[in-house]
Write a protein that holds these residues in place. Structure first.
Motif, PDB file in Angstrom:
ATOM      1  N   UNK A  46       6.487  -7.849   0.059  1.00 26.59           N
ATOM      2  CA  UNK A  46       5.120  -7.720   0.529  1.00 26.59           C
ATOM      3  C   UNK A  46       4.852  -6.339   1.091  1.00 26.59           C
ATOM      4  N   UNK A  47       3.655  -6.133   1.655  1.00 28.42           N
ATOM      5  CA  UNK A  47       3.271  -4.808   2.155  1.00 28.42           C
ATOM      6  C   UNK A  47       3.902  -4.484   3.502  1.00 28.42           C
ATOM      7  N   UNK A  48       4.334  -3.225   3.647  1.00 26.79           N
ATOM      8  CA  UNK A  48       4.919  -2.750   4.895  1.00 26.79           C
ATOM      9  C   UNK A  48       4.460  -1.326   5.156  1.00 26.79           C
ATOM     10  N   UNK A  49       4.477  -0.944   6.430  1.00 25.19           N
ATOM     11  CA  UNK A  49       4.256   0.445   6.813  1.00 25.19           C
ATOM     12  C   UNK A  49       5.525   0.954   7.483  1.00 25.19           C
ATOM     13  N   UNK A  50       6.164   1.944   6.880  1.00 25.75           N
ATOM     14  CA  UNK A  50       7.389   2.537   7.407  1.00 25.75           C
ATOM     15  C   UNK A  50       7.046   3.899   7.991  1.00 25.75           C
ATOM     16  N   UNK A  51       7.601   4.214   9.167  1.00 28.69           N
ATOM     17  CA  UNK A  51       7.324   5.488   9.815  1.00 28.69           C
ATOM     18  C   UNK A  51       8.628   6.193  10.165  1.00 28.69           C
ATOM     19  N   UNK A  68       6.468  11.033   8.628  1.00 30.35           N
ATOM     20  CA  UNK A  68       6.249  10.562   7.265  1.00 30.35           C
ATOM     21  C   UNK A  68       5.926   9.074   7.347  1.00 30.35           C
ATOM     22  N   UNK A  69       4.722   8.713   6.965  1.00 36.41           N
ATOM     23  CA  UNK A  69       4.276   7.311   7.007  1.00 36.41           C
ATOM     24  C   UNK A  69       4.186   6.796   5.573  1.00 36.41           C
ATOM     25  N   UNK A  70       4.875   5.709   5.306  1.00 34.84           N
ATOM     26  CA  UNK A  70       5.056   5.197   3.951  1.00 34.84           C
ATOM     27  C   UNK A  70       4.448   3.805   3.842  1.00 34.84           C
ATOM     28  N   UNK A  71       3.498   3.647   2.926  1.00 30.09           N
ATOM     29  CA  UNK A  71       2.991   2.316   2.585  1.00 30.09           C
ATOM     30  C   UNK A  71       3.817   1.813   1.412  1.00 30.09           C
ATOM     31  N   UNK A  72       4.543   0.707   1.617  1.00 34.43           N
ATOM     32  CA  UNK A  72       5.459   0.199   0.599  1.00 34.43           C
ATOM     33  C   UNK A  72       5.169  -1.274   0.330  1.00 34.43           C
ATOM     34  N   UNK A  73       5.070  -1.628  -0.943  1.00 35.68           N
ATOM     35  CA  UNK A  73       4.893  -3.017  -1.362  1.00 35.68           C
ATOM     36  C   UNK A  73       6.174  -3.431  -2.076  1.00 35.68           C
ATOM     37  N   UNK A  74       7.051  -4.126  -1.361  1.00 33.29           N
ATOM     38  CA  UNK A  74       8.368  -4.468  -1.878  1.00 33.29           C
ATOM     39  C   UNK A  74       8.308  -5.684  -2.787  1.00 33.29           C
ATOM     40  N   UNK A  75       9.133  -5.644  -3.821  1.00 39.91           N
ATOM     41  CA  UNK A  75       9.193  -6.747  -4.775  1.00 39.91           C
ATOM     42  C   UNK A  75      10.125  -7.846  -4.282  1.00 39.91           C
ATOM     43  N   UNK A  76      11.283  -7.460  -3.718  1.00 38.81           N
ATOM     44  CA  UNK A  76      12.237  -8.445  -3.206  1.00 38.81           C
ATOM     45  C   UNK A  76      13.049  -7.807  -2.083  1.00 38.81           C
ATOM     46  N   UNK A  77      14.011  -8.532  -1.566  1.00 36.09           N
ATOM     47  CA  UNK A  77      14.687  -8.095  -0.343  1.00 36.09           C
ATOM     48  C   UNK A  77      15.695  -6.975  -0.559  1.00 36.09           C
ATOM     49  N   UNK A  78      16.042  -6.640  -1.789  1.00 37.78           N
ATOM     50  CA  UNK A  78      16.945  -5.507  -1.977  1.00 37.78           C
ATOM     51  C   UNK A  78      16.186  -4.265  -2.446  1.00 37.78           C
ATOM     52  N   UNK A  79      14.895  -4.196  -2.111  1.00 39.00           N
ATOM     53  CA  UNK A  79      14.124  -2.987  -2.372  1.00 39.00           C
ATOM     54  C   UNK A  79      14.640  -1.847  -1.508  1.00 39.00           C
ATOM     55  N   UNK A  80      14.520  -0.618  -2.018  1.00 38.44           N
ATOM     56  CA  UNK A  80      15.076   0.539  -1.330  1.00 38.44           C
ATOM     57  C   UNK A  80      14.091   1.696  -1.358  1.00 38.44           C
ATOM     58  N   UNK A  81      14.036   2.404  -0.228  1.00 39.32           N
ATOM     59  CA  UNK A  81      13.264   3.631  -0.129  1.00 39.32           C
ATOM     60  C   UNK A  81      14.138   4.707   0.490  1.00 39.32           C
ATOM     61  N   UNK A  82      14.142   5.898  -0.093  1.00 41.42           N
ATOM     62  CA  UNK A  82      14.986   6.976   0.398  1.00 41.42           C
ATOM     63  C   UNK A  82      14.167   8.257   0.511  1.00 41.42           C
ATOM     64  N   UNK A  95       1.341   0.065  13.301  1.00 42.15           N
ATOM     65  CA  UNK A  95       1.987  -0.275  12.046  1.00 42.15           C
ATOM     66  C   UNK A  95       1.266  -1.336  11.236  1.00 42.15           C
ATOM     67  N   UNK A  96       0.114  -1.796  11.695  1.00 39.47           N
ATOM     68  CA  UNK A  96      -0.652  -2.799  10.953  1.00 39.47           C
ATOM     69  C   UNK A  96      -1.410  -2.131   9.807  1.00 39.47           C
ATOM     70  N   UNK A  97      -1.296  -2.708   8.608  1.00 37.06           N
ATOM     71  CA  UNK A  97      -2.062  -2.203   7.476  1.00 37.06           C
ATOM     72  C   UNK A  97      -3.487  -2.753   7.567  1.00 37.06           C
ATOM     73  N   UNK A  98      -4.357  -1.958   8.161  1.00 41.42           N
ATOM     74  CA  UNK A  98      -5.745  -2.379   8.381  1.00 41.42           C
ATOM     75  C   UNK A  98      -6.402  -2.856   7.097  1.00 41.42           C
ATOM     76  N   UNK A  99      -6.051  -2.235   5.990  1.00 41.49           N
ATOM     77  CA  UNK A  99      -6.736  -2.516   4.733  1.00 41.49           C
ATOM     78  C   UNK A  99      -6.288  -3.821   4.076  1.00 41.49           C
ATOM     79  N   UNK A 100      -5.411  -4.585   4.717  1.00 45.23           N
ATOM     80  CA  UNK A 100      -4.937  -5.814   4.099  1.00 45.23           C
ATOM     81  C   UNK A 100      -5.568  -7.080   4.681  1.00 45.23           C
ATOM     82  N   UNK A 101      -6.619  -6.958   5.494  1.00 41.64           N
ATOM     83  CA  UNK A 101      -7.361  -8.140   5.924  1.00 41.64           C
ATOM     84  C   UNK A 101      -8.847  -7.812   5.951  1.00 41.64           C
TER      85      UNK A 101
END
Length: 489
Positions: free
Chosen positions: A18-23, A96-110, A236-242
């Motif tokens: 699902x959607x996440x905000x990483x900082x 660096x603020x990252x909006x990430x929509x992960x597919x499953x639990x072994x998703x990776x961002x580097x 860290x709330x994605x305002x645009x998701x509600x």
């Protein structure tokens, strides 16, 4: 001067689906000449990066391309990747603020972060920013372009376009060239959650900055953006998701003076699903999105129904179109199919002159025609006074006011029909097989609210063009949510 290069590497693993905000925060003890970010990821459906300087200003932007990329920021524009804002690379804490929509639990961002001075950075793997600055460290640097041979007329353009800054294939220069080949007078460049910081200029094409606010439950365009929008909160709330958060973002865009347009509302899986979104915050609906894309013919017909439902409730939104171009000019979404081109469909806007202010104001007034090819020239008289699409007709409660609605057509290539619709229902039809003009005459009287619009269709019913309504005795509409209007369809 000593040469300096500092490198930091961060790895984020096991993101929840699902959607996440990483900082991430990075500190620099002294000013540098440049910053370089190498971004890689796996099993993310969508990923965007925004880099803020110590003052909180967004200086770098990136949308994931399913491969490792290096983006740059420097003091000069020629040392900046597309979407970066050149200037001093100051000491302090950068984020660096990252909006990430992960597919499953072994998703990776580097993220590999480097900064240096006295030595050149490795080259960017994405295009370098070229053109007149649209954004500077002082904020908006909106480019007022000089126009030749300006005057009051219908101007042809495109309100929905993408380049390599987000997920489009064309560079800004290529998009300008393809738009000129399509004989467009104006374009609005609407990247997903990004805005261009510089743009190439041309004395025959007016280009305006825009943004397509892109969330999992729908998309909408900001036409004429002047500042960043609050897509996410500091916590860290994605305002645009509600819905409530999206309403705040739309309101913030309106405060900038921008035109807010609801995009392809019924095109799955990008259809609009914010149930409590306030439609009265929008100025327009993108009725017609790229007709070469599968499913858009049916989506446009449903959008026409939505448009009429909004007008029936007194919400007089403008109807516009957009090519939503992502491909190179010779490419198609279907094997052997037609190419997806800038200006297909085109939106014609009547302006006293072609300028940013005039164009946005005319859209808000509904002075718009949308077409896939034929150019419609309406000539509307109300009580002997000429009016335009989007205008209000002044009628007397006692005396009938004559309406003469004439349409000439250029570029008609097939037999068709013009249909005048009153309050969403057909009232007159003319068979079209030449330039015309074609005329509908009627009289309006009384105090009833009404609106009259026109469609051009092929003899088989395929939509070719439509004209925005004229109306009389408007009623107010202070609130209308998406779920309320869809319950009526």
């Amino acid at each position: 001067m000593m040469s300096t290069v500092i490198c930091t590497e961060v790895r984020e693993a096991s993101l929840l689906p699902g959607p996440s905000l990483l900082t991430y925060s990075f500190s620099m003890k002294e000013p540098m000449d440049w910053i370089s970010l190498v971004i890689t990821y796996e099993k993310l459906d969508w990923m965007q990066v925004f880099v803020k300087d110590p003052g909180g200003f967004i200086r770098m932007q990136y949308t994931g391309k399913k491969r490792a990329e290096r983006i740059l920021l420097g003091r000069l524009q020629e040392n900046c990747s597309i979407g970066s804002v050149p200037g001093d690379v100051g000491a302090g804490t950068w984020k660096a603020e990252v909006i990430a929509y992960a597919r499953d639990e072994d998703s990776m961002f580097k993220l590999k972060w480097m900064h240096g001075k006295g030595v050149s950075a490795e080259s960017s793997t994405v295009p370098i920013a070229i053109g007149i600055p649209w954004v500077t460290l002082d904020g908006d640097a909106r480019y007022e372009q000089e126009r030749l041979n300006c005057g009051a007329r219908w101007y042809k353009g495109d309100f929905h376009m993408h380049t390599s800054l987000s997920d489009g294939k064309q560079s800004p220069e290529q998009l300008m060239e393809s738009s000129l080949r399509q004989q467009l007078d104006f374009i609005v460049v609407t990247e997903h959650n990004h805005r261009h910081t510089a743009w190439p200029s041309h004395d025959r094409l007016l280009a305006l900055p825009g943004m397509e606010v892109t969330a999992t439950q729908g998309h909408w365009n900001v036409l004429g953006i002047t500042d960043w929008l609050p897509l996410y909160d500091e916590d860290g709330t994605l305002t645009m998701e509600d819905s409530e958060g999206m309403n705040r973002i739309i309101a913030a865009a309106r405060e900038q003076g921008a035109v807010c347009s609801l995009n392809h509302p019924y095109l799955a899986p990008w259809d609009w699903r914010f149930g409590r979104a306030e439609l009265s915050l929008f100025h327009a609906i993108e009725i017609w999105n790229d007709p070469t894309y599968e499913g858009n013919a049916e989506a446009a017909e449903r959008a026409l129904m939505l448009w009429d439902a909004c007008w029936a409730r007194g919400l007089r939104l403008a109807g516009i179109g957009g090519s939503d171009t992502h491909l190179l000019p010779y490419e198609s979404y279907m094997e052997g199919g037609p190419p997806s081109l800038a200006g297909d469909p085109a939106t014609y806007v009547y302006c006293d002159e072609l300028s940013e202010v005039q164009l946005l104001d005319a859209v808000k007034k509904g002075r718009c025609i949308v077409s896939r090819g034929p150019q419609l020239e309406p000539c509307i008289y109300s009580g002997g006074r000429q009016i335009l699409p989007g205008d209000q007709v002044s009628i007397d409660a006692q005396a009938a006011v004559p309406i003469r609605y004439s349409i000439a057509i250029e570029g008609i290539k097939e037999k068709g029909k013009l249909i005048w619709l009153l309050n969403g229902l057909p009232v007159f039809e003319a068979v079209v097989n030449e330039d015309g003009p074609y005329v509908y005459e009627t009289e309006w009287t009384g105090e009833a609210y009404r609106w009259l619009r026109v469609e051009l269709r092929s003899e088989y019913g395929t939509l070719l063009a439509f004209i925005n309504p004229i109306y009389a005795n408007p009623i107010g509409c202070s609130s209308l949510t998406w779920e309320e209007v869809n319950a009526e369809l």
